[in-house]
Design a protein around this motif. Structure first.
Motif, PDB file in Angstrom:
ATOM      1  N   MET A   1      10.094  -2.505  13.178  1.00  0.00           N
ATOM      2  CA  MET A   1       9.560  -1.630  12.140  1.00  0.00           C
ATOM      3  C   MET A   1      10.292  -1.911  10.844  1.00  0.00           C
ATOM      4  N   ASP A   2       9.572  -1.851   9.755  1.00  0.00           N
ATOM      5  CA  ASP A   2      10.179  -2.037   8.440  1.00  0.00           C
ATOM      6  C   ASP A   2      11.127  -0.887   8.153  1.00  0.00           C
ATOM      7  N   ASN A   3      12.184  -1.192   7.421  1.00  0.00           N
ATOM      8  CA  ASN A   3      13.086  -0.145   6.972  1.00  0.00           C
ATOM      9  C   ASN A   3      12.695   0.207   5.546  1.00  0.00           C
ATOM     10  N   TYR A   4      12.247   1.406   5.359  1.00  0.00           N
ATOM     11  CA  TYR A   4      11.807   1.859   4.044  1.00  0.00           C
ATOM     12  C   TYR A   4      12.928   2.637   3.381  1.00  0.00           C
ATOM     13  N   THR A   5      12.975   2.528   2.065  1.00  0.00           N
ATOM     14  CA  THR A   5      13.956   3.298   1.314  1.00  0.00           C
ATOM     15  C   THR A   5      13.505   4.750   1.256  1.00  0.00           C
ATOM     16  N   ASP A   6      14.460   5.642   0.969  1.00  0.00           N
ATOM     17  CA  ASP A   6      14.107   7.052   0.813  1.00  0.00           C
ATOM     18  C   ASP A   6      13.105   7.228  -0.324  1.00  0.00           C
ATOM     19  N   GLU A   7      13.243   6.423  -1.378  1.00  0.00           N
ATOM     20  CA  GLU A   7      12.307   6.506  -2.509  1.00  0.00           C
ATOM     21  C   GLU A   7      10.890   6.150  -2.068  1.00  0.00           C
ATOM     22  N   GLU A   8      10.750   5.072  -1.296  1.00  0.00           N
ATOM     23  CA  GLU A   8       9.429   4.673  -0.798  1.00  0.00           C
ATOM     24  C   GLU A   8       8.842   5.760   0.099  1.00  0.00           C
ATOM     25  N   LEU A   9       9.675   6.306   0.964  1.00  0.00           N
ATOM     26  CA  LEU A   9       9.206   7.349   1.879  1.00  0.00           C
ATOM     27  C   LEU A   9       8.822   8.619   1.122  1.00  0.00           C
ATOM     28  N   ASN A  10       9.593   8.989   0.112  1.00  0.00           N
ATOM     29  CA  ASN A  10       9.256  10.176  -0.682  1.00  0.00           C
ATOM     30  C   ASN A  10       7.959   9.983  -1.452  1.00  0.00           C
ATOM     31  N   LYS A  11       7.745   8.792  -1.994  1.00  0.00           N
ATOM     32  CA  LYS A  11       6.471   8.496  -2.680  1.00  0.00           C
ATOM     33  C   LYS A  11       5.313   8.581  -1.694  1.00  0.00           C
ATOM     34  N   ALA A  12       5.521   8.014  -0.519  1.00  0.00           N
ATOM     35  CA  ALA A  12       4.480   8.049   0.510  1.00  0.00           C
ATOM     36  C   ALA A  12       4.196   9.485   0.925  1.00  0.00           C
ATOM     37  N   LEU A  13       5.240  10.285   1.061  1.00  0.00           N
ATOM     38  CA  LEU A  13       5.079  11.692   1.440  1.00  0.00           C
ATOM     39  C   LEU A  13       4.262  12.444   0.396  1.00  0.00           C
ATOM     40  N   ARG A  14       4.529  12.187  -0.880  1.00  0.00           N
ATOM     41  CA  ARG A  14       3.749  12.834  -1.949  1.00  0.00           C
ATOM     42  C   ARG A  14       2.275  12.417  -1.895  1.00  0.00           C
ATOM     43  N   GLU A  15       2.025  11.129  -1.676  1.00  0.00           N
ATOM     44  CA  GLU A  15       0.648  10.628  -1.596  1.00  0.00           C
ATOM     45  C   GLU A  15      -0.093  11.231  -0.409  1.00  0.00           C
ATOM     46  N   VAL A  16       0.557  11.270   0.740  1.00  0.00           N
ATOM     47  CA  VAL A  16      -0.076  11.816   1.946  1.00  0.00           C
ATOM     48  C   VAL A  16      -0.333  13.308   1.769  1.00  0.00           C
ATOM     49  N   SER A  17       0.630  14.028   1.213  1.00  0.00           N
ATOM     50  CA  SER A  17       0.459  15.470   0.978  1.00  0.00           C
ATOM     51  C   SER A  17      -0.698  15.723   0.011  1.00  0.00           C
ATOM     52  N   ALA A  18      -0.795  14.920  -1.038  1.00  0.00           N
ATOM     53  CA  ALA A  18      -1.893  15.057  -2.001  1.00  0.00           C
ATOM     54  C   ALA A  18      -3.233  14.757  -1.335  1.00  0.00           C
ATOM     55  N   THR A  19      -3.251  13.769  -0.466  1.00  0.00           N
ATOM     56  CA  THR A  19      -4.488  13.414   0.245  1.00  0.00           C
ATOM     57  C   THR A  19      -4.925  14.544   1.163  1.00  0.00           C
ATOM     58  N   ILE A  20      -3.977  15.163   1.848  1.00  0.00           N
ATOM     59  CA  ILE A  20      -4.297  16.312   2.707  1.00  0.00           C
ATOM     60  C   ILE A  20      -4.933  17.417   1.868  1.00  0.00           C
ATOM     61  N   SER A  21      -4.317  17.728   0.752  1.00  0.00           N
ATOM     62  CA  SER A  21      -4.819  18.788  -0.123  1.00  0.00           C
ATOM     63  C   SER A  21      -6.236  18.486  -0.620  1.00  0.00           C
ATOM     64  N   LYS A  22      -6.458  17.250  -1.056  1.00  0.00           N
ATOM     65  CA  LYS A  22      -7.787  16.855  -1.557  1.00  0.00           C
ATOM     66  C   LYS A  22      -8.840  16.932  -0.446  1.00  0.00           C
ATOM     67  N   CYS A  23      -8.474  16.486   0.736  1.00  0.00           N
ATOM     68  CA  CYS A  23      -9.422  16.518   1.861  1.00  0.00           C
ATOM     69  C   CYS A  23      -9.756  17.951   2.263  1.00  0.00           C
ATOM     70  N   GLU A  24      -8.751  18.820   2.269  1.00  0.00           N
ATOM     71  CA  GLU A  24      -9.000  20.220   2.618  1.00  0.00           C
ATOM     72  C   GLU A  24      -9.939  20.876   1.612  1.00  0.00           C
ATOM     73  N   LYS A  25      -9.770  20.545   0.342  1.00  0.00           N
ATOM     74  CA  LYS A  25     -10.668  21.088  -0.681  1.00  0.00           C
ATOM     75  C   LYS A  25     -12.088  20.567  -0.501  1.00  0.00           C
ATOM     76  N   MET A  26     -12.213  19.292  -0.178  1.00  0.00           N
ATOM     77  CA  MET A  26     -13.533  18.679   0.001  1.00  0.00           C
ATOM     78  C   MET A  26     -14.237  19.193   1.249  1.00  0.00           C
ATOM     79  N   GLN A  27     -13.465  19.490   2.288  1.00  0.00           N
ATOM     80  CA  GLN A  27     -14.058  19.887   3.561  1.00  0.00           C
ATOM     81  C   GLN A  27     -14.924  21.138   3.412  1.00  0.00           C
ATOM     82  N   GLY A  28     -14.541  22.032   2.522  1.00  0.00           N
ATOM     83  CA  GLY A  28     -15.315  23.251   2.301  1.00  0.00           C
ATOM     84  C   GLY A  28     -16.697  23.001   1.729  1.00  0.00           C
ATOM     85  N   LYS A  29     -16.919  21.804   1.215  1.00  0.00           N
ATOM     86  CA  LYS A  29     -18.213  21.464   0.619  1.00  0.00           C
ATOM     87  C   LYS A  29     -19.236  20.974   1.645  1.00  0.00           C
ATOM     88  N   PHE A  30     -18.765  20.751   2.874  1.00  0.00           N
ATOM     89  CA  PHE A  30     -19.650  20.229   3.907  1.00  0.00           C
ATOM     90  C   PHE A  30     -19.797  21.225   5.045  1.00  0.00           C
TER      91      PHE A  30
END
Length: 134
Positions: A1-30
């Motif tokens: 497995m690749d060793n990721y820096t804390d910075e890379e992981l924190n950026k990824a965490l922000r992106e994934v969290s934002a994606t969850i939020s966007k998907c939850e908002k969209m789900q109500g439209k269907f």
């Protein structure tokens, strides 16, 4: 497995969290039961699993298996498909924008986050003795 820096992981965490939020908002439209609703439900579940794996990696836990015991091998395997799909769709969309354009950079960040999530899911499956290659 690749060793990721804390910075890379924190950026990824922000992106994934934002994606969850966007998907939850969209789900109500269907309407429940539609293909779009199911797609978003599956994507949300994959993103939640990805988020937990990234958080686990950030906290430097020695064994992710103990922390992630609530997810079955099947759930981890199923989580790969939406993650790989997001990578593919983002790479395709990215081709429409030149480098340096905000949309291109935003998609690049999301692709990197999904690649980290994919690597972590596959690593968890490898710990469980299952190949997660798609």
């Amino acid at each position: 497995m690749d060793n990721y820096t804390d910075e890379e992981l924190n950026k990824a965490l922000r992106e994934v969290s934002a994606t969850i939020s966007k998907c939850e908002k969209m789900q109500g439209k269907f309407e429940e039961g539609t293909a779009q609703y199911s797609l978003l439900r599956n994507r949300i579940k994959a993103m939640v699993i990805s988020k937990r794996l990234i958080e686990s990696e950030l906290s430097h836990k020695e064994q992710m298996t103990d922390d992630l015991g609530q997810y079955t091998k099947a759930e981890l395997t199923e989580a790969l498909r939406p993650v790989v799909s997001v990578i593919s769709k983002c790479e395709k969309a990215q081709g429409k924008f030149g480098e340096g354009v905000p949309h291109h950079r935003r998609l690049e960040n999301l692709i990197k986050a999904m690649e980290i999530a994919k690597t972590l899911i596959e690593a968890q499956l490898a710990l469980d003795g299952i190949s997660g290659d798609l």
